[in-house]
Design a protein around this motif. Structure first.
Motif, PDB file in Angstrom:
ATOM      1  N   LEU A  14       0.770  -1.311   0.089  1.00 45.85           N
ATOM      2  CA  LEU A  14       0.179   0.097  -0.046  1.00 45.85           C
ATOM      3  C   LEU A  14       0.733   1.218   0.021  1.00 45.85           C
ATOM      4  O   LEU A  14       0.455   1.998  -0.770  1.00 45.85           O
ATOM      5  CB  LEU A  14      -1.094  -0.196   1.226  1.00 45.85           C
ATOM      6  N   ILE A  15       1.726   1.209   0.810  1.00 48.04           N
ATOM      7  CA  ILE A  15       3.023   2.407   0.820  1.00 48.04           C
ATOM      8  C   ILE A  15       3.349   2.640  -0.550  1.00 48.04           C
ATOM      9  O   ILE A  15       3.581   3.674  -0.884  1.00 48.04           O
ATOM     10  CB  ILE A  15       4.086   2.344   1.632  1.00 48.04           C
ATOM     11  N   ASP A  16       3.887   1.413  -1.024  1.00 49.36           N
ATOM     12  CA  ASP A  16       4.522   1.653  -2.456  1.00 49.36           C
ATOM     13  C   ASP A  16       3.668   2.119  -3.663  1.00 49.36           C
ATOM     14  O   ASP A  16       4.145   3.114  -4.443  1.00 49.36           O
ATOM     15  CB  ASP A  16       5.184   0.328  -2.915  1.00 49.36           C
ATOM     16  N   ALA A  17       2.552   1.822  -3.453  1.00 46.35           N
ATOM     17  CA  ALA A  17       1.443   2.276  -4.473  1.00 46.35           C
ATOM     18  C   ALA A  17       1.398   3.824  -4.445  1.00 46.35           C
ATOM     19  O   ALA A  17       0.836   4.375  -5.405  1.00 46.35           O
ATOM     20  CB  ALA A  17       0.142   1.927  -4.413  1.00 46.35           C
ATOM     21  N   GLU A  18       1.812   4.601  -3.374  1.00 48.84           N
ATOM     22  CA  GLU A  18       1.544   6.018  -3.255  1.00 48.84           C
ATOM     23  C   GLU A  18       2.856   6.774  -3.323  1.00 48.84           C
ATOM     24  O   GLU A  18       2.735   8.159  -3.169  1.00 48.84           O
ATOM     25  CB  GLU A  18       0.914   6.385  -1.745  1.00 48.84           C
ATOM     26  N   PRO A  24       3.647  12.158  -0.083  1.00 46.03           N
ATOM     27  CA  PRO A  24       2.737  11.017   0.086  1.00 46.03           C
ATOM     28  C   PRO A  24       1.996  10.495   1.439  1.00 46.03           C
ATOM     29  O   PRO A  24       1.138   9.664   1.284  1.00 46.03           O
ATOM     30  CB  PRO A  24       3.357   9.916  -0.465  1.00 46.03           C
ATOM     31  N   LEU A  25       2.393  11.105   2.609  1.00 43.73           N
ATOM     32  CA  LEU A  25       1.972  10.654   3.791  1.00 43.73           C
ATOM     33  C   LEU A  25       0.609  10.453   4.050  1.00 43.73           C
ATOM     34  O   LEU A  25      -0.082   9.671   4.533  1.00 43.73           O
ATOM     35  CB  LEU A  25       2.681  11.295   4.957  1.00 43.73           C
ATOM     36  N   LEU A  26      -0.254  11.637   3.674  1.00 46.88           N
ATOM     37  CA  LEU A  26      -1.800  11.591   3.811  1.00 46.88           C
ATOM     38  C   LEU A  26      -2.414  10.314   3.003  1.00 46.88           C
ATOM     39  O   LEU A  26      -3.156   9.418   3.592  1.00 46.88           O
ATOM     40  CB  LEU A  26      -2.444  12.816   3.821  1.00 46.88           C
ATOM     41  N   PRO A  27      -1.922  10.571   1.679  1.00 44.22           N
ATOM     42  CA  PRO A  27      -2.581   9.310   0.803  1.00 44.22           C
ATOM     43  C   PRO A  27      -2.092   7.874   1.329  1.00 44.22           C
ATOM     44  O   PRO A  27      -2.960   7.065   1.202  1.00 44.22           O
ATOM     45  CB  PRO A  27      -1.796   9.790  -0.500  1.00 44.22           C
ATOM     46  N   ILE A  28      -0.945   7.766   1.918  1.00 50.79           N
ATOM     47  CA  ILE A  28      -0.509   6.482   2.374  1.00 50.79           C
ATOM     48  C   ILE A  28      -1.468   6.079   3.748  1.00 50.79           C
ATOM     49  O   ILE A  28      -2.184   5.059   3.921  1.00 50.79           O
ATOM     50  CB  ILE A  28       0.886   6.569   2.977  1.00 50.79           C
ATOM     51  N   LEU A  29      -1.560   7.066   4.569  1.00 47.02           N
ATOM     52  CA  LEU A  29      -2.524   6.817   5.863  1.00 47.02           C
ATOM     53  C   LEU A  29      -3.784   6.485   5.370  1.00 47.02           C
ATOM     54  O   LEU A  29      -4.581   5.701   5.886  1.00 47.02           O
ATOM     55  CB  LEU A  29      -2.521   8.014   6.603  1.00 47.02           C
ATOM     56  N   ALA A  31      -4.900   5.231   2.564  1.00 48.29           N
ATOM     57  CA  ALA A  31      -5.109   3.955   1.926  1.00 48.29           C
ATOM     58  C   ALA A  31      -4.939   2.857   2.881  1.00 48.29           C
ATOM     59  O   ALA A  31      -5.635   1.896   2.596  1.00 48.29           O
ATOM     60  CB  ALA A  31      -3.753   3.936   0.782  1.00 48.29           C
ATOM     61  N   ILE A  32      -4.271   2.873   3.745  1.00 51.14           N
ATOM     62  CA  ILE A  32      -4.184   1.772   4.922  1.00 51.14           C
ATOM     63  C   ILE A  32      -5.437   1.690   5.632  1.00 51.14           C
ATOM     64  O   ILE A  32      -6.050   0.748   5.858  1.00 51.14           O
ATOM     65  CB  ILE A  32      -3.149   2.158   5.604  1.00 51.14           C
ATOM     66  N   GLN A  33      -5.649   2.822   6.022  1.00 51.52           N
ATOM     67  CA  GLN A  33      -7.173   3.008   6.916  1.00 51.52           C
ATOM     68  C   GLN A  33      -8.446   2.564   5.918  1.00 51.52           C
ATOM     69  O   GLN A  33      -9.107   1.877   6.369  1.00 51.52           O
ATOM     70  CB  GLN A  33      -7.556   4.437   7.342  1.00 51.52           C
ATOM     71  N   HIS A  34      -8.430   2.719   4.534  1.00 53.06           N
ATOM     72  CA  HIS A  34      -9.466   2.340   3.727  1.00 53.06           C
ATOM     73  C   HIS A  34      -9.346   0.593   3.787  1.00 53.06           C
ATOM     74  O   HIS A  34     -10.407   0.067   3.678  1.00 53.06           O
ATOM     75  CB  HIS A  34      -9.070   3.056   2.271  1.00 53.06           C
ATOM     76  N   ALA A  35      -8.051   0.238   3.670  1.00 58.48           N
ATOM     77  CA  ALA A  35      -8.215  -1.189   3.570  1.00 58.48           C
ATOM     78  C   ALA A  35      -8.386  -1.910   5.020  1.00 58.48           C
ATOM     79  O   ALA A  35      -8.935  -3.106   4.759  1.00 58.48           O
ATOM     80  CB  ALA A  35      -6.585  -1.566   3.042  1.00 58.48           C
ATOM     81  N   TYR A  36      -7.947  -1.380   5.879  1.00 62.78           N
ATOM     82  CA  TYR A  36      -7.983  -2.122   7.319  1.00 62.78           C
ATOM     83  C   TYR A  36      -8.999  -1.173   8.241  1.00 62.78           C
ATOM     84  O   TYR A  36      -8.924  -1.616   9.372  1.00 62.78           O
ATOM     85  CB  TYR A  36      -6.630  -2.339   7.927  1.00 62.78           C
ATOM     86  N   GLY A  60       2.899  11.573  14.949  1.00 65.87           N
ATOM     87  CA  GLY A  60       2.516  13.042  15.012  1.00 65.87           C
ATOM     88  C   GLY A  60       1.555  13.410  13.992  1.00 65.87           C
ATOM     89  O   GLY A  60       0.512  14.016  14.298  1.00 65.87           O
ATOM     90  N   VAL A  61       1.974  12.940  12.887  1.00 60.90           N
ATOM     91  CA  VAL A  61       1.026  13.126  11.786  1.00 60.90           C
ATOM     92  C   VAL A  61      -0.347  12.658  11.859  1.00 60.90           C
ATOM     93  O   VAL A  61      -1.528  13.132  11.691  1.00 60.90           O
ATOM     94  CB  VAL A  61       1.655  13.015  10.284  1.00 60.90           C
ATOM     95  N   MET A  62      -0.390  11.223  12.020  1.00 61.65           N
ATOM     96  CA  MET A  62      -1.527  10.475  12.183  1.00 61.65           C
ATOM     97  C   MET A  62      -2.579  11.047  13.598  1.00 61.65           C
ATOM     98  O   MET A  62      -3.629  11.197  13.155  1.00 61.65           O
ATOM     99  CB  MET A  62      -1.063   9.010  12.541  1.00 61.65           C
ATOM    100  N   SER A  63      -1.649  11.308  14.305  1.00 60.63           N
ATOM    101  CA  SER A  63      -2.830  11.632  15.548  1.00 60.63           C
ATOM    102  C   SER A  63      -3.226  12.944  15.504  1.00 60.63           C
ATOM    103  O   SER A  63      -4.198  13.474  16.187  1.00 60.63           O
ATOM    104  CB  SER A  63      -1.905  11.422  17.060  1.00 60.63           C
TER     105      SER A  63
END
Lengths: 155, 506
Positions: A14-18, A24-29, A31-36, A60-63
């Protein structure tokens, strides 16, 4: 149902795709949340490694953002708008009735894991308030009975 | 038989998907061939789901429709017939420039977009130099529709003149203000208009990449715009050679993550870069050091979506609408406890009372209007005593208020204004990015102070006033800086609810 225990390789994919994106950090987060349905703790060091950040920076970004969850939500998610336009049409009474009926506080999930109730600040349905969203379905001029019926229909 | 059923979020929230499905089933049952178009909304939300049927006289409107009302659509008369859409009072009284196509066309049909004036502005801009493009925007008098009202052309010129290897056009679609939905409505109803506006901005300023930072609370808008960008890319409206001109511009949607403060431009830029959405100190201006440290235009959706019509019809045509230094039109969003809620695009200058009483038809509850909050959660409350205020940037400023993104939330006489003031502080506390102290700490203290006032401690009122002064003067951005507007206006207009009258009498 989506499984909620991904392997490191699944996360890396998922990380590699973004990675081709700028910032890319927000798109990665997402994508992961969307999947799981959440961003598991084990994903943070993998993201940090891929983006050459520290784990603390990723945490820090995620929270910072309300959207990202540390654990999956209930099977059904009810979002009720708390913003002013909805308050002018009785959103406070509506959310209180829903929370009381389920025995929850904002952000809580019922003991059987079936329903999570979250606040949302504006769905852009301000001319047909109060507004709510049940599992992604928008509801205008919402009332407690309508939300209960949607939940029953979804169950 | 051609039938339009909106796919706008508000229409869907009121059951338009169910109505569309009922039409399919009924048509099949009757063996009638129906071309069903899912359009945007016309903006008359109280009539949604609003179904339109093609007739020799024009498009006939029916609403608000429910699945049970569908069979009669195929009969001679219908109890919910409203007449020709274009002849409805709400439509006839508008000056639809930015929203001309919204609700009229299929949002994802580029052919319909072009047939209704789309891409004419971009074609004209492609024959102009960057300087000419920027001058045209300056001449139109367009000011930032996100709320600050900064002249768009001057911002563009700063970016155009900046020397850099890469520049960006960033569209602020983080429309988090309660009572506003114009951005959502145009993105869902006429997405190519925003794409065209961004392409003109890019070509004018020398930027090759655009980003639309769109809030996650708008999943339908994200889906429509993402698809529209794909279509635009497929046919060469976006890409290496925009409409075959040899000039490059492409764009991408970025999804927000539920942080209200990211509607502030510097916080948005940090978020776009993948950082915490913390506000940046200015200077440097984003126009010189914006996204990824490069010169960046950050404009609101409505500002950018208004650019195509300015180029299509000419800057002078646009500028001749309006009032004083508030040129052109503004999409009023009438919301909350109001009988006729929706979007009404008009030249600046209508009075607040006309908007609420005449257009809005008063409250939905039928009770008296107590207050109107204009400009979102950071906007002031106005009372019916201020209803003669004309809708314009300077005119509202003169009332200690702001027009913001032109959302109006109506409250009836049951509204608890101390409670609303407390909510404003609570919201600021929840959404504060934490960068500056007046906002981060002040909002928390504000909630506590309002709780003291609610408990009958009138001595806390001067403290609240003082705290609001500190937040206003000391905050880095509008979140902390403008939260005092709703709080202080509620206190000023309804002192008795804060126990202040009793104190004065003693």
């Amino acid at each position: 149902m989506r499984h909620s225990n991904p392997t490191p390789d699944e996360i890396r994919a998922l990380i590699d795709a973004e990675l081709h994106r700028e910032g890319p950090l927000l798109p990665i987060l997402h994508a992961i949340q969307h999947a799981y349905d959440h961003v598991p703790e084990m994903a943070l060091p993998l993201i940090a490694e891929a983006l050459n950040l520290t784990r603390a920076e990723v945490h820090g970004v995620m929270s910072f953002y309300h959207d990202f969850r540390k654990a999956p939500a209930g099977r059904h998610v009810v979002k009720i708008c708390r913003a002013e336009a909805c308050q002018s049409m009785g959103a406070n009474a509506l959310s209180q009735a829903v929370l009381d009926k389920l025995g929850l506080d904002w952000g809580g999930t019922t003991a059987d894991g079936s329903v999570t109730v979250e606040p949302v600040y504006c769905l852009g349905l301000c001319a047909c308030a109060p507004a709510a969203m049940v599992d992604g379905k928008l509801i205008g001029r919402a009332d407690a009975a309508r939300l209960a019926a949607e939940l029953e229909g979804a169950a | 038989m051609k039938i339009w059923v909106p796919m706008d979020s508000a229409a869907k929230a009121l059951g338009s998907d169910e109505v569309a499905e009922a039409i399919r089933i009924e048509a099949e049952k009757r063996g009638v061939e129906v071309e069903l178009v899912r359009n945007g909304t016309r903006g008359m939300i109280w009539l949604e789901p609003l179904v339109e049927v093609e007739t020799p006289e024009g498009r006939m409107a029916f609403g608000p429709m429910s699945p049970a009302d569908v069979p009669a659509l195929f009969e001679e008369t219908h109890p919910k017939a409203l007449g020709l859409t274009e002849e409805l009072d709400w439509m006839k009284r508008q000056t639809r420039l930015t929203f001309a196509r919204c609700g009229v066309t299929d949002p994802l049909s580029l052919a319909e977009y072009e047939a209704n004036g789309g891409l004419a502005g971009l074609r004209r801009a492609l024959d102009m130099s960057g300087e000419q493009i920027v001058d045209e925007v300056k001449l139109s008098g367009l000011r930032g529709r996100g709320g600050a009202g900064f002249p768009t052309g001057i911002k563009w010129d700063t970016v155009r003149m900046a020397h850099a290897d890469r520049k960006y056009i960033v569209c602020n679609a983080d429309e988090g203000d309660s009572g506003t939905f114009a951005d959502r409505m145009i993105i869902e109803g006429d997405p190519f208009c925003l794409i065209e506006g961004m392409a003109i901005a890019g070509i004018g300023c020398g930027a090759v990449q655009g980003y639309v930072y769109l809030r996650s609370e708008y999943p339908d808008a994200i889906a429509v715009l993402t698809r529209a960008i794909e279509i635009a890319r497929e046919v060469g409206v976006l890409g290496d050679s925009v409409l075959g001109s040899g000039k490059t511009f492409d764009m991408e949607v970025r999804t927000g993550a539920g942080a209200y403060v990211c509607g502030e431009e510097t916080s948005l830029l940090n978020s776009l870069e993948g950082k915490r959405g913390v506000v940046r100190a200015k200077p440097p201006l984003p126009a010189l050091e914006g996204a990824f440290g490069k010169p960046t235009v950050v404009n609101n959706v409505i500002s950018l979506a208004t650019v195509p019509v300015i180029f299509e019809k000419g800057a002078e045509h646009y500028a001749h609408f309006g009032l004083g230094r508030s040129k052109g039109t503004i999409p009023l969003q009438i919301a909350g406890n109001v009988r006729h809620g929706g979007l009404f695009e008009t030249a600046f200058g209508m009075s607040l009372g006309q908007i609420v009483e005449d257009l809005g038809g008063g409250t939905a509850s039928g009770r008296a209007v107590k207050a109107v909050q204009v400009g979102g959660p950071l906007g002031a409350y106005l009372s019916p005593d201020q209803f003669d205020t004309p809708f314009g940037y300077e005119e509202f400023d003169g009332q200690g208020a702001l027009i913001g993104h032109a959302g109006l939330v109506v409250f009836d006489d049951t509204a608890d204004m101390l409670g609303m003031a407390r909510f404003a502080m609570e919201f600021c506390a929840v959404e504060s990015c934490g960068k500056c102290t007046p906002c981060r700490i002040g909002a928390v203290r504000g909630v506590e102070t309002l709780d003291r006032i609610a408990a009958g401690d009138a001595a806390a009122i001067p403290l609240l006033t003082d705290l609001c002064e500190t937040m206003k003067d000391g905050s880095l951005c509008a979140l902390g800086g403008f939260t005092p507007y709703p709080v202080m206006s509620a206190l000023r207009l309804f002192p008795e609810e804060f126990g202040a009258v009793k104190e004065a009498a003693e």
